[in-house]
Scaffold this motif. Structure first.
Motif, PDB file in Angstrom:
ATOM      1  N   HIS A 206       0.811  -1.215   0.000  1.00 14.81           N
ATOM      2  CA  HIS A 206       0.000   0.000   0.000  1.00 14.81           C
ATOM      3  C   HIS A 206       0.848   1.270   0.000  1.00 14.81           C
ATOM      4  O   HIS A 206       0.330   2.356  -0.274  1.00 14.81           O
ATOM      5  N   PHE A 207       2.139   1.136   0.329  1.00 15.40           N
ATOM      6  CA  PHE A 207       3.029   2.291   0.343  1.00 15.40           C
ATOM      7  C   PHE A 207       3.620   2.603  -1.030  1.00 15.40           C
ATOM      8  O   PHE A 207       4.265   3.630  -1.204  1.00 15.40           O
ATOM      9  N   LYS A 208       3.396   1.727  -1.994  1.00 17.40           N
ATOM     10  CA  LYS A 208       4.008   1.911  -3.309  1.00 17.40           C
ATOM     11  C   LYS A 208       3.619   3.252  -3.933  1.00 17.40           C
ATOM     12  O   LYS A 208       4.458   3.946  -4.527  1.00 17.40           O
ATOM     13  N   ALA A 209       2.381   3.650  -3.765  1.00 20.91           N
ATOM     14  CA  ALA A 209       1.917   4.908  -4.345  1.00 20.91           C
ATOM     15  C   ALA A 209       2.666   6.097  -3.748  1.00 20.91           C
ATOM     16  O   ALA A 209       2.962   7.072  -4.455  1.00 20.91           O
ATOM     17  N   LEU A 210       3.000   6.024  -2.450  1.00 22.29           N
ATOM     18  CA  LEU A 210       3.728   7.126  -1.821  1.00 22.29           C
ATOM     19  C   LEU A 210       5.176   7.191  -2.307  1.00 22.29           C
ATOM     20  O   LEU A 210       5.719   8.289  -2.501  1.00 22.29           O
ATOM     21  N   PHE A 211       5.800   6.050  -2.510  1.00 22.84           N
ATOM     22  CA  PHE A 211       7.149   6.042  -3.083  1.00 22.84           C
ATOM     23  C   PHE A 211       7.141   6.663  -4.476  1.00 22.84           C
ATOM     24  O   PHE A 211       8.012   7.458  -4.829  1.00 22.84           O
ATOM     25  N   ASP A 212       6.147   6.283  -5.275  1.00 25.87           N
ATOM     26  CA  ASP A 212       6.036   6.839  -6.630  1.00 25.87           C
ATOM     27  C   ASP A 212       5.783   8.339  -6.584  1.00 25.87           C
ATOM     28  O   ASP A 212       6.335   9.101  -7.401  1.00 25.87           O
ATOM     29  N   TYR A 213       4.968   8.781  -5.650  1.00 26.29           N
ATOM     30  CA  TYR A 213       4.671  10.203  -5.485  1.00 26.29           C
ATOM     31  C   TYR A 213       5.932  10.977  -5.128  1.00 26.29           C
ATOM     32  O   TYR A 213       6.200  12.067  -5.666  1.00 26.29           O
ATOM     33  N   TYR A 214       6.731  10.390  -4.232  1.00 27.50           N
ATOM     34  CA  TYR A 214       7.987  11.038  -3.852  1.00 27.50           C
ATOM     35  C   TYR A 214       8.907  11.183  -5.069  1.00 27.50           C
ATOM     36  O   TYR A 214       9.501  12.245  -5.286  1.00 27.50           O
ATOM     37  N   ARG A 215       9.028  10.139  -5.845  1.00 25.86           N
ATOM     38  CA  ARG A 215       9.914  10.194  -7.014  1.00 25.86           C
ATOM     39  C   ARG A 215       9.435  11.236  -8.022  1.00 25.86           C
ATOM     40  O   ARG A 215      10.244  11.946  -8.621  1.00 25.86           O
ATOM     41  N   ARG A 216       8.134  11.342  -8.211  1.00 23.37           N
ATOM     42  CA  ARG A 216       7.602  12.357  -9.145  1.00 23.37           C
ATOM     43  C   ARG A 216       7.892  13.757  -8.629  1.00 23.37           C
ATOM     44  O   ARG A 216       8.283  14.646  -9.393  1.00 23.37           O
ATOM     45  N   ALA A 217       7.691  13.962  -7.321  1.00 24.60           N
ATOM     46  CA  ALA A 217       7.963  15.291  -6.748  1.00 24.60           C
ATOM     47  C   ALA A 217       9.445  15.613  -6.842  1.00 24.60           C
ATOM     48  O   ALA A 217       9.830  16.743  -7.187  1.00 24.60           O
ATOM     49  N   TYR A 218      10.283  14.654  -6.560  1.00 18.69           N
ATOM     50  CA  TYR A 218      11.742  14.840  -6.618  1.00 18.69           C
ATOM     51  C   TYR A 218      12.166  15.256  -8.023  1.00 18.69           C
ATOM     52  O   TYR A 218      12.969  16.179  -8.201  1.00 18.69           O
ATOM     53  N   ALA A 219      11.616  14.577  -9.019  1.00 17.76           N
ATOM     54  CA  ALA A 219      11.940  14.905 -10.411  1.00 17.76           C
ATOM     55  C   ALA A 219      11.348  16.251 -10.823  1.00 17.76           C
ATOM     56  O   ALA A 219      11.983  17.031 -11.546  1.00 17.76           O
ATOM     57  N   HIS A 220      10.121  16.541 -10.360  1.00 18.07           N
ATOM     58  CA  HIS A 220       9.458  17.795 -10.723  1.00 18.07           C
ATOM     59  C   HIS A 220      10.267  19.009 -10.291  1.00 18.07           C
ATOM     60  O   HIS A 220      10.298  20.027 -11.001  1.00 18.07           O
ATOM     61  N   TYR A 221      10.934  18.895  -9.137  1.00 14.77           N
ATOM     62  CA  TYR A 221      11.725  20.022  -8.624  1.00 14.77           C
ATOM     63  C   TYR A 221      13.189  19.955  -9.078  1.00 14.77           C
ATOM     64  O   TYR A 221      14.050  20.636  -8.525  1.00 14.77           O
ATOM     65  N   ASP A 222      13.431  19.134 -10.103  1.00 15.69           N
ATOM     66  CA  ASP A 222      14.730  19.106 -10.814  1.00 15.69           C
ATOM     67  C   ASP A 222      15.910  18.738  -9.922  1.00 15.69           C
ATOM     68  O   ASP A 222      17.023  19.245 -10.100  1.00 15.69           O
ATOM     69  N   HIS A 223      15.704  17.832  -8.981  1.00 18.11           N
ATOM     70  CA  HIS A 223      16.820  17.345  -8.187  1.00 18.11           C
ATOM     71  C   HIS A 223      17.559  16.245  -8.945  1.00 18.11           C
ATOM     72  O   HIS A 223      16.979  15.548  -9.782  1.00 18.11           O
ATOM     73  N   ASN A 224      18.833  16.099  -8.656  1.00 18.96           N
ATOM     74  CA  ASN A 224      19.675  15.135  -9.354  1.00 18.96           C
ATOM     75  C   ASN A 224      19.183  13.711  -9.085  1.00 18.96           C
ATOM     76  O   ASN A 224      19.195  13.261  -7.929  1.00 18.96           O
ATOM     77  N   PRO A 225      18.765  12.972 -10.118  1.00 14.32           N
ATOM     78  CA  PRO A 225      18.252  11.615  -9.881  1.00 14.32           C
ATOM     79  C   PRO A 225      19.304  10.676  -9.297  1.00 14.32           C
ATOM     80  O   PRO A 225      18.964   9.685  -8.644  1.00 14.32           O
ATOM     81  N   ASP A 226      20.574  10.978  -9.505  1.00 10.87           N
ATOM     82  CA  ASP A 226      21.641  10.115  -8.987  1.00 10.87           C
ATOM     83  C   ASP A 226      21.785  10.208  -7.471  1.00 10.87           C
ATOM     84  O   ASP A 226      22.416   9.334  -6.855  1.00 10.87           O
ATOM     85  N   THR A 227      21.217  11.254  -6.862  1.00 11.06           N
ATOM     86  CA  THR A 227      21.338  11.417  -5.408  1.00 11.06           C
ATOM     87  C   THR A 227      20.058  11.022  -4.669  1.00 11.06           C
ATOM     88  O   THR A 227      19.983  11.171  -3.448  1.00 11.06           O
ATOM     89  N   LEU A 228      19.051  10.533  -5.389  1.00  9.96           N
ATOM     90  CA  LEU A 228      17.793  10.141  -4.756  1.00  9.96           C
ATOM     91  C   LEU A 228      18.027   8.960  -3.807  1.00  9.96           C
ATOM     92  O   LEU A 228      18.667   7.975  -4.173  1.00  9.96           O
ATOM     93  N   GLN A 229      17.517   9.079  -2.582  1.00  8.89           N
ATOM     94  CA  GLN A 229      17.640   8.014  -1.590  1.00  8.89           C
ATOM     95  C   GLN A 229      16.293   7.777  -0.911  1.00  8.89           C
ATOM     96  O   GLN A 229      15.646   8.717  -0.456  1.00  8.89           O
ATOM     97  N   VAL A 230      15.891   6.516  -0.869  1.00  6.40           N
ATOM     98  CA  VAL A 230      14.639   6.144  -0.210  1.00  6.40           C
ATOM     99  C   VAL A 230      14.893   4.906   0.650  1.00  6.40           C
ATOM    100  O   VAL A 230      15.657   4.014   0.282  1.00  6.40           O
TER     101      VAL A 230
END
Length: 343
Positions: A206-230
């Protein structure tokens, strides 16, 4: 994926309802962290509480002590209740731990699922969200800039104020812990901060949607995808025999769920809930090494994790059983998970 342990410093409570002395548990925790380092776990995090059933009110003091008996393991909070503390002092304390440990300190902040710290330190619970938002903004600015000019609602302004000491490597790693609210996920994504989800009930799927939401927000604000940590933080405990460890651990775990539940209006905790959580699709990783390996790898595949945190002291298991669980985690589970992820 980093593999480590998160703890709250639960006190062991005997059958008469008597809690062990806090000083005894604190000494045990240092021994446990030392073992985590020796068996090669990547990180340790300790929570902040101001209650009679927990030993740790100041994570940074415990971490400073642990820094003197460890060599490699990262040392952080899990979490520091940012809303009810001063970001300047919090940064200074963790920068000090960073110096003592040679650059191994990190900071995890949250709003706090327990609220005892708010009246204790003179804050109004009606400001719960606003306090966290403002103090996180200040903490991040302090982490980036040595000289601070800042003005807010909940503390006096800072004018060209320098904050010392500084982190060894320039900045402290700062994580945000979230329980599952979309607003918290969006904030972390907007700020580009690493995020750890506490999955302590229900189905992890059930948490999968929140992980996906975080990744979309992270990308939307132009943060470096190589530094994404979850990451995820999940209730865990390990033994040689799955059913034996479950049978021995259940009374302690259920007692803690009921202590908290009575305060929050939860119904009594049932054995069926425990066994459902231990099932392959459940939220508990309690059993033998093979079960844990499969479940951790499933979590990594499901969420694309860069960090897995085993919350290992719920209910205050004995020090001996904690040491055994840590040994199994570090020598049998973590190596197999790392090996599988390299394929």
């Amino acid at each position: 994926m980093e593999i480590g342990v998160g703890m709250f410093g639960d006190l062991h409570i005997n059958s008469n309802g008597e809690a062990q002395p806090a000083h005894q548990r604190l000494q045990e925790i240092i021994e446990e962290i030392k073992l985590m380092d020796e068996v090669g776990l990547d990180f340790f995090g300790i929570g902040e509480h101001h209650r009679p059933d927990y030993a740790v009110s100041s994570p940074e003091i415990v971490l400073a002590a642990a820094a003197t008996v460890t060599k490699n393991i990262k040392l952080g909070s899990a979490v520091s209740v940012l809303s009810s503390t001063d970001p300047v002092r919090l940064y200074q304390n963790f920068a000090t731990v960073d110096g003592i440990s040679g650059g191994r300190a990190e900071l995890m902040v949250g709003r706090g699922s327990f609220t005892e710290s708010f009246p204790l330190f003179g804050f109004d619970l009606r400001d719960y969200d606003a306090l966290f938002e403002e103090k996180l903004e200040l903490l991040l600015q302090i982490n980036k800039e040595k000289s601070i000019s800042w003005n807010g609602k909940f503390r006096p302004a800072l004018v060209n104020q320098e904050v010392y000491p500084r982190a060894v490597n320039g900045q402290l790693p700062i994580w945000v812990a979230v329980g599952g609210t979309p607003e918290s996920v969006l904030r972390a994504g907007r700020l580009g901060l690493p995020v750890i989800f506490a999955i302590i009930g229900g189905s992890p799927e059930h948490f999968k949607a929140l992980f996906d939401y975080y990744r979309r927000a992270y990308a939307h604000y132009d943060h470096n995808p190589d530094t994404l940590q979850v990451g995820v933080h999940m209730h865990s405990f390990f033994g040689e025999n799955s059913q034996q460890v479950a049978d021995e651990y259940y009374p302690l775990y259920a007692a803690q769920m009921n202590r908290i539940g009575r305060q929050r209006g939860w119904p009594p905790y049932q054995k069926q809930q425990f066994e459902h959580g231990r099932a392959p699709q459940g939220h508990l990783i309690i059993g033998d090494a093979n079960e844990a390996i499969e479940k951790i790898l499933h979590m990594q595949e499901l969420f694309g994790l860069t960090r897995f945190s085993a919350h290992m002291d719920v209910g205050g298991p004995s020090h001996a059983s904690m040491m055994k669980s840590i040994e199994i985690f570090g020598t049998k589970i973590a190596p197999k998970v790392r090996e599988a992820l390299k394929k």
